[in-house]
Scaffold this active site. Structure first.
Site, PDB file in Angstrom:
ATOM      1  N   ASP A   1       5.208   0.594  12.132  1.00 26.00           N
ATOM      2  CA  ASP A   1       3.990  -0.074  11.644  1.00 26.00           C
ATOM      3  C   ASP A   1       3.898  -1.538  12.091  1.00 26.00           C
ATOM      4  OD1 ASP A   1       3.181   2.224  10.458  1.00 26.00           O
ATOM      5  OD2 ASP A   1       3.549   1.607   8.391  1.00 26.00           O
TER       6      ASP A   1
ATOM      7  N   ARG B   1      -8.051  -0.632   5.682  1.00 27.74           N
ATOM      8  CA  ARG B   1      -7.250   0.398   4.996  1.00 27.74           C
ATOM      9  C   ARG B   1      -5.883  -0.134   4.592  1.00 27.74           C
ATOM     10  NH1 ARG B   1      -6.170   5.075   8.356  1.00 27.74           N
ATOM     11  NH2 ARG B   1      -5.112   5.667   6.457  1.00 27.74           N
TER      12      ARG B   1
ATOM     13  N   CYS C   1      -5.008   8.086   9.840  1.00 33.69           N
ATOM     14  CA  CYS C   1      -5.024   7.394  11.139  1.00 33.69           C
ATOM     15  C   CYS C   1      -4.734   8.376  12.279  1.00 33.69           C
ATOM     16  CB  CYS C   1      -3.927   6.323  11.166  1.00 33.69           C
ATOM     17  SG  CYS C   1      -4.504   4.696  10.771  1.00 33.69           S
TER      18      CYS C   1
ATOM     19  N   LYS D   1       0.836  -1.214   0.000  1.00 35.15           N
ATOM     20  CA  LYS D   1       0.000   0.000   0.000  1.00 35.15           C
ATOM     21  C   LYS D   1       0.866   1.259   0.000  1.00 35.15           C
ATOM     22  CE  LYS D   1      -1.627   1.519   4.162  1.00 35.15           C
ATOM     23  NZ  LYS D   1      -1.326   2.911   4.494  1.00 35.15           N
ATOM     24  N   ASN D   2       1.896   1.266   0.866  1.00 33.72           N
ATOM     25  CA  ASN D   2       2.677   2.493   1.026  1.00 33.72           C
ATOM     26  C   ASN D   2       3.604   2.778  -0.160  1.00 33.72           C
ATOM     27  OD1 ASN D   2       1.413   2.883   3.415  1.00 33.72           O
ATOM     28  ND2 ASN D   2       3.180   2.413   4.724  1.00 33.72           N
TER      29      ASN D   2
ATOM     30  N   ARG E   1       1.008  14.143  13.399  1.00 32.01           N
ATOM     31  CA  ARG E   1       1.162  13.989  11.950  1.00 32.01           C
ATOM     32  C   ARG E   1       1.231  15.333  11.231  1.00 32.01           C
ATOM     33  NH1 ARG E   1      -0.992   8.350   9.847  1.00 32.01           N
ATOM     34  NH2 ARG E   1       1.025   8.538   8.863  1.00 32.01           N
TER      35      ARG E   1
HETATM   36  C1  UD1 Z   1       4.636   6.728   6.316  1.00 33.61           C
HETATM   37  C2  UD1 Z   1       3.780   5.497   6.159  1.00 33.61           C
HETATM   38  C3  UD1 Z   1       3.285   5.027   7.519  1.00 33.61           C
HETATM   39  C4  UD1 Z   1       4.459   4.849   8.475  1.00 33.61           C
HETATM   40  C5  UD1 Z   1       5.342   6.084   8.518  1.00 33.61           C
HETATM   41  C6  UD1 Z   1       6.604   5.894   9.327  1.00 33.61           C
HETATM   42  C7  UD1 Z   1       2.807   5.855   3.966  1.00 33.61           C
HETATM   43  C8  UD1 Z   1       1.610   6.087   3.157  1.00 33.61           C
HETATM   44  N1  UD1 Z   1       2.659   5.841   5.310  1.00 33.61           N
HETATM   45  O1  UD1 Z   1       3.803   7.734   6.872  1.00 33.61           O
HETATM   46  O2  UD1 Z   1       2.593   3.801   7.344  1.00 33.61           O
HETATM   47  O3  UD1 Z   1       3.956   4.613   9.782  1.00 33.61           O
HETATM   48  O4  UD1 Z   1       5.736   6.441   7.173  1.00 33.61           O
HETATM   49  O5  UD1 Z   1       7.343   4.822   8.851  1.00 33.61           O
HETATM   50  O6  UD1 Z   1       3.888   5.640   3.442  1.00 33.61           O
HETATM   51  N2  UD1 Z   1       6.605  14.603  10.476  1.00 33.61           N
HETATM   52  C9  UD1 Z   1       6.751  15.939  10.755  1.00 33.61           C
HETATM   53  N3  UD1 Z   1       6.569  16.822   9.716  1.00 33.61           N
HETATM   54  C10 UD1 Z   1       6.234  16.408   8.454  1.00 33.61           C
HETATM   55  C11 UD1 Z   1       6.096  15.043   8.201  1.00 33.61           C
HETATM   56  C12 UD1 Z   1       6.283  14.149   9.237  1.00 33.61           C
HETATM   57  O7  UD1 Z   1       7.038  16.341  11.876  1.00 33.61           O
HETATM   58  O8  UD1 Z   1       6.084  17.263   7.573  1.00 33.61           O
HETATM   59  C13 UD1 Z   1       6.742  13.630  11.588  1.00 33.61           C
HETATM   60  C14 UD1 Z   1       5.423  12.902  11.856  1.00 33.61           C
HETATM   61  O9  UD1 Z   1       4.567  13.659  12.700  1.00 33.61           O
HETATM   62  C15 UD1 Z   1       5.891  11.631  12.490  1.00 33.61           C
HETATM   63  C16 UD1 Z   1       7.230  11.371  11.784  1.00 33.61           C
HETATM   64  O10 UD1 Z   1       7.625  12.595  11.199  1.00 33.61           O
HETATM   65  O11 UD1 Z   1       6.119  11.806  13.855  1.00 33.61           O
HETATM   66  C17 UD1 Z   1       7.151  10.277  10.731  1.00 33.61           C
HETATM   67  O12 UD1 Z   1       6.294  10.688   9.712  1.00 33.61           O
HETATM   68  P1  UD1 Z   1       6.512  10.272   8.186  1.00 33.61           P
HETATM   69  O13 UD1 Z   1       7.800   9.546   8.031  1.00 33.61           O
HETATM   70  O14 UD1 Z   1       6.278  11.482   7.357  1.00 33.61           O
HETATM   71  O15 UD1 Z   1       5.346   9.253   7.980  1.00 33.61           O
HETATM   72  P2  UD1 Z   1       4.255   9.257   6.833  1.00 33.61           P
HETATM   73  O16 UD1 Z   1       4.896   9.552   5.529  1.00 33.61           O
HETATM   74  O17 UD1 Z   1       3.095  10.053   7.273  1.00 33.61           O
END
Ligand code: UD1
Length: 418
Positions: free
Chosen positions: A305, A397, A116, A22-23, A121
């Site tokens: 995850d 999901r 989620c 999915k990711n 986030r």
């Molecule tokens: C992706 C995965 C999710 C997984 C996560 C971490 C997808 C669709 N989802 O989520 O399943 O749990 O990676 O491996 O690929 N953060 C910030 N600012 C930002 C972006 C992120 O502070 O602009 C923080 C988030 O709040 C969180 C951390 O960085 O604490 C990790 O987030 P991120 O790596 O961006 O995860 P996702 O891409 O949302």
């Protein structure tokens, strides 16, 4: 509303092909709008988030069809730059549309993304990255508009290796003028898959899988056919399901290197794991041993995850284990539900202390998010009696009909519509 009813105490056995990731599929589908024409994407799982992404692409002007795991996609007529609010609110990954739409149309408007409820986030790194490439950003009344007639390559340092921000910046930078370097980039396998997809389209990207990704801008990309990598989190969930159910299974469509951290932990706890090419054999050798301390961290560290599913496994172990969650602050919502089933888990300052060995008993529990929901299903497999898991739309999901996958492995699980 559907629930899962699980009769525990049955070891898993048999063979299962792991679904596509999915990711990896979500950013790749978003990236398809960077070129005009006909794409064929294979091994795309039938999941709610994928359905939402395809609805968004349709609303933007694409033609999409998803059948038997393949997406047939024509992006020629993409012309709408506003991602519909109702769809945006259903899935955090809708933020992936910002980079590619900006690169293709010069403008994009989104509302703040949903998804989620596992922590704050934030999207500040996405916004900072696109700004660095030359986008002007306006935020008003819950909408964010990005504009840029032309994006320009630059050096971008991420203060945290965010998976989504790395992917969004890559997608925006492929059509930028000049070279973009993302430093402290995320190294997850899904980022390598996105690089491979974009390069097949004619992009010039290298370094994905390391902490520095270099993107040399090109003027045009072309449509392609592409197969998505296997889902390492689904594979890891089944590996741990064998550990909790004391089973013996074979998983196919696996990339073992994507699961190194989990394999290391599971082997240390006594699970027998053999890998040959894209096949993995997993065999429980009885009650697992405890694992002193696991810290979730960006790839190649232990994935957040799989933290909830690992907790169920360690709740069966002999001895005390500690899991520290460092990626999402709200990711221990399964703990109370596991305690209601008899587990002894104590949370303090972002760490869960798991005293293993308590017998779990079936009861009614509620999934609070995707991976917490999967963990409760695993607990149901281990428990005595019947476990009912509600709010399973969260599980849908990320897992393609999880009940059918587990039934294929001999579990007694059914979907009940109420
Ligand atoms: C992706 C995965 C999710 C997984 C996560 C971490 C997808 C669709 N989802 O989520 O399943 O749990 O990676 O491996 O690929 N953060 C910030 N600012 C930002 C972006 C992120 O502070 O602009 C923080 C988030 O709040 C969180 C951390 O960085 O604490 C990790 O987030 P991120 O790596 O961006 O995860 P996702 O891409 O949302």
């Amino acid at each position: 509303m559907d629930t899962f009813a699980i009769e525990g105490g049955r070891p898993l056995s048999g063979s299962l092909r792991v679904q596509g990731a999915k990711n990896a599929a979500l950013p790749i589908l978003a990236a398809s709008i960077l070129a005009e024409g006909q794409f064929y994407i294979y091994d795309v799982p039938h999941l709610k988030d994928i359905e939402v992404m395809l609805k968004i692409l349709t609303a933007l002007g694409a033609r999409t069809k998803h059948a038997d795991g393949s997406v047939d996609l024509d992006t020629t007529s993409v012309s709408v730059s506003h991602v519909p609010d109702d769809l945006m609110g259903q899935m955090r990954s809708s933020i992936f549309l910002a980079g590619p739409l900006l690169a293709r149309l010069g403008e994009v408007t989104i509302s703040r993304p949903g998804g989620c409820l596992i922590g704050e986030r934030r999207i500040d790194l996405h916004l900072a990255g696109l700004t660095a490439l030359g986008a002007k950003i306006e935020e008003a009344e819950g909408y964010i508009t990005f504009r840029a007639d032309q994006l320009y390559g630059t050096n971008i340092f991420l203060s945290f290796p965010s998976v989504g921000a790395t992917e969004n910046i890559m997608m925006a930078a492929v059509l930028a003028k000049g070279t973009t370097r993302i430093c402290n980039a995320a190294r997850e396998p899904e980022i390598v898959d996105l690089q491979n997809f974009l390069n097949a389209m004619g992009a010039r990207i290298c370094g994905a899988g390391t902490d520095t990704i270099e993107i040399n801008g090109v003027t045009r990309l072309r449509p392609v056919s592409y197969r998505i990598i296997p889902d390492r989190i689904v594979a890891g969930t089944h590996l741990l399901a064998v550990g909790v159910s004391k089973g013996h299974i074979e998983l196919t469509n696996i990339i073992p290197e994507h699961l190194t951290a989990l394999i290391e932990v599971a082997r240390s706890c006594g699970v027998e794991i053999k890998t040959y090419h894209d096949i993995m054999e997993v065999k429980s050798t009885g009650n697992p041993l405890a694992y002193e301390r696991i810290i979730t961290s960006p790839f190649p560290g232990f994935p957040t995850d799989l933290q909830a599913q690992l907790m169920v496994f360690l709740a069966q172990a002999t001895g005390t284990s500690v899991i520290k969650e460092t990626i999402f602050e709200g990711r221990f919502k399964h703990v109370n539900e596991l305690a209601r089933m008899g587990a002894s888990i104590y949370v303090d300052l972002g760490s869960a202390i798991i005293r293993g060995g308590n017998k779990l008993s079936g009861t009614s529990v509620e999934a609070s998010d995707l991976r917490a929901g999967a963990a409760l299903v695993l607990a149901g497999l281990a428990a005595e009696g019947t476990t009912t898991v509600s709010q399973i739309h969260h599980i849908d999901r990320g897992y393609e009909r999880l009940e059918l996958q587990l039934q294929q492995l001999g579990a007694r699980i059914s979907r009940v519509s109420i």
